[in-house]
Design a protein around this motif. Structure first.
Motif, PDB file in Angstrom:
ATOM      1  N   ALA A 268      33.127  -6.867   7.408  1.00 57.93           N
ATOM      2  CA  ALA A 268      33.775  -7.533   6.271  1.00 57.93           C
ATOM      3  C   ALA A 268      32.762  -7.544   5.136  1.00 57.93           C
ATOM      4  O   ALA A 268      31.567  -7.727   5.360  1.00 57.93           O
ATOM      5  N   TRP A 273      35.626  -1.371   1.567  1.00 57.85           N
ATOM      6  CA  TRP A 273      36.929  -2.032   1.716  1.00 57.85           C
ATOM      7  C   TRP A 273      37.662  -2.157   0.385  1.00 57.85           C
ATOM      8  O   TRP A 273      38.883  -2.041   0.337  1.00 57.85           O
ATOM      9  N   ILE A 280      41.067   3.549   4.332  1.00 59.34           N
ATOM     10  CA  ILE A 280      40.379   3.243   5.584  1.00 59.34           C
ATOM     11  C   ILE A 280      41.403   3.127   6.705  1.00 59.34           C
ATOM     12  O   ILE A 280      42.400   2.404   6.572  1.00 59.34           O
TER      13      ILE A 280
END
Ligand code: NDP
Length: 320
Positions: A268, A273, A280
């Motif tokens: 994370a 991201w 992804i």
């Protein structure tokens, strides 16, 4: 078909024991098959000396320790990097891997999807849609787009052929010379830069070995034409992820489809991201399929039970 003596032990955190057991029993009826569970808890196994065969995906360290009569290790997947480098492998026991045509087809499907996504500039349209914009871009014809596939093995060769069938200009790269219809093949490290310099879309399908770890470093990634797309479906550690992220940020790499990462799950907060030009997926481009893989596993078990060499053997010194 008669079943060989000896027990098969199964271990995987990702695959369902019952499904694999039933698929194997279709070819080896009556064979003793036990589950070591996701954690490889061999403590549950009452007689480790009875185990002759292991079907495993990333078993824990020490998994094989008490299996003194082990005759064959079957890697439950195509990539063997998590197995071949281990120090606890029993000496002299052959390792095989799954090379299932269905697995290759599933991988080729993913590569084709990702290639077309980049070639048809789908990320541009997805982003424009979110802004409510009709952002016309004239499609390029496929033969003007050069796709390079690094790794022309069981999976890479089929993927290269499928992409070529769509009309793209396809190059392939491997360690030893290969021939694939319609694909311009290169071999050896001395040809890699030439391939990279021409790759509008780069597909990474190499095994992770001591030779390939970190192969796509900053200097090599920088050789890609500006705006090139990167598709990594092999292993994250083949690529310098920090350099790739920088190059995606500054647009030298225009977009990426990434199924594999240096650390999985991708932590994370990793900048990847949030990047609009990155897709992804959580390491699922292809998987071993029990119904189609069971026969080759059973054939290998029977071969080994007859004291013959198994097929699809991995060369630990080569790493794949
Ligand atoms: P193979 O072992 O069949 O083929 C490997 C290919 O890479 C061969 O063409 C080989 O060359 C080439 N190669 C190996 N080392 C080098 C090197 N140093 N320089 C140049 N070329 C090299 O592998 P597969 O096609 O079955 O699988 C490829 C990888 O895909 C697996 O190792 C695994 O990591 C990954 N994978 C990922 C999955 C996912 O879901 N994301 C699922 C399954 C696999 P040569 O032809 O000369 O031997």
């Amino acid at each position: 078909m008669t079943s060989p003596s000896g027990t098969l032990v199964f271990s995987s955190a990702f695959d369902a024991f019952e499904v694999w057991r039933d698929a194997l029993h279709a070819h080896l009826p009556g064979m003793a098959i036990v589950d070591a569970g996701a954690t490889g808890a061999t403590g549950e196994i009452t007689d480790p000396a009875a185990i002759h065969y292991a079907l495993a995906w990333k078993p824990p360290e020490g998994f094989f320790d008490k299996m003194v009569n082990l005759r064959l290790i079957i890697n439950l997947g195509a990539g063997v990097d998590s197995l071949v480098g281990r120090r606890d492998l029993p000496a002299g026991v052959p390792i095989t891997r799954i090379t299932d045509p269905q697995m290759a087809r599933m991988m080729a499907g993913y590569v084709l999807f990702a290639t077309l996504r980049h070639a048809r500039e789908i990320p541009h349209f997805e982003q424009a849609q979110r802004r409510g914009q009709w952002a016309y871009r004239h499609p390029r014809s496929p033969e003007t787009i050069r796709v390079a596939v690094l790794g022309l093995g069981e999976l890479g060769a089929l993927a290269a052929s499928e992409v070529q069938r769509q009309g793209f200009t396809v190059m392939g790269w491997s360690r030893s010379p290969r021939q694939i219809d319609g694909v311009q093949c290169f071999a050896g490290i001395e040809t890699l830069d030439t391939v990279l310099e021409q790759a509008d879309i780069l597909v990474v399908m190499l095994p992770l070995t001591t030779d390939t770890r970190g192969l796509l470093d900053r200097a090599r990634l920088s050789r890609l034409p500006k705006g090139a797309a990167l598709i990594n479906v092999a292993r994250g550690a083949l690529v310098d992820q920090a350099a790739m992220t920088d190059l995606l940020r500054d647009g030298h790499i225009g977009s990426a489809t990434l199924d594999v990462f240096a650390q999985e799950p991708l932590p994370a907060g990793d900048p990847l991201w949030a990047m609009e030009n990155v897709l992804i997926t959580p390491h699922l481009a292809s998987v071993a399929i029990p119904s189609s893989s069971a026969k080759q596993i059973a054939d290998n078990i029977l071969r080994v039970s007859r004291r013959e060499a198994p097929a699809n053997q991995v060369d630990p010194s080569r790493g794949y």
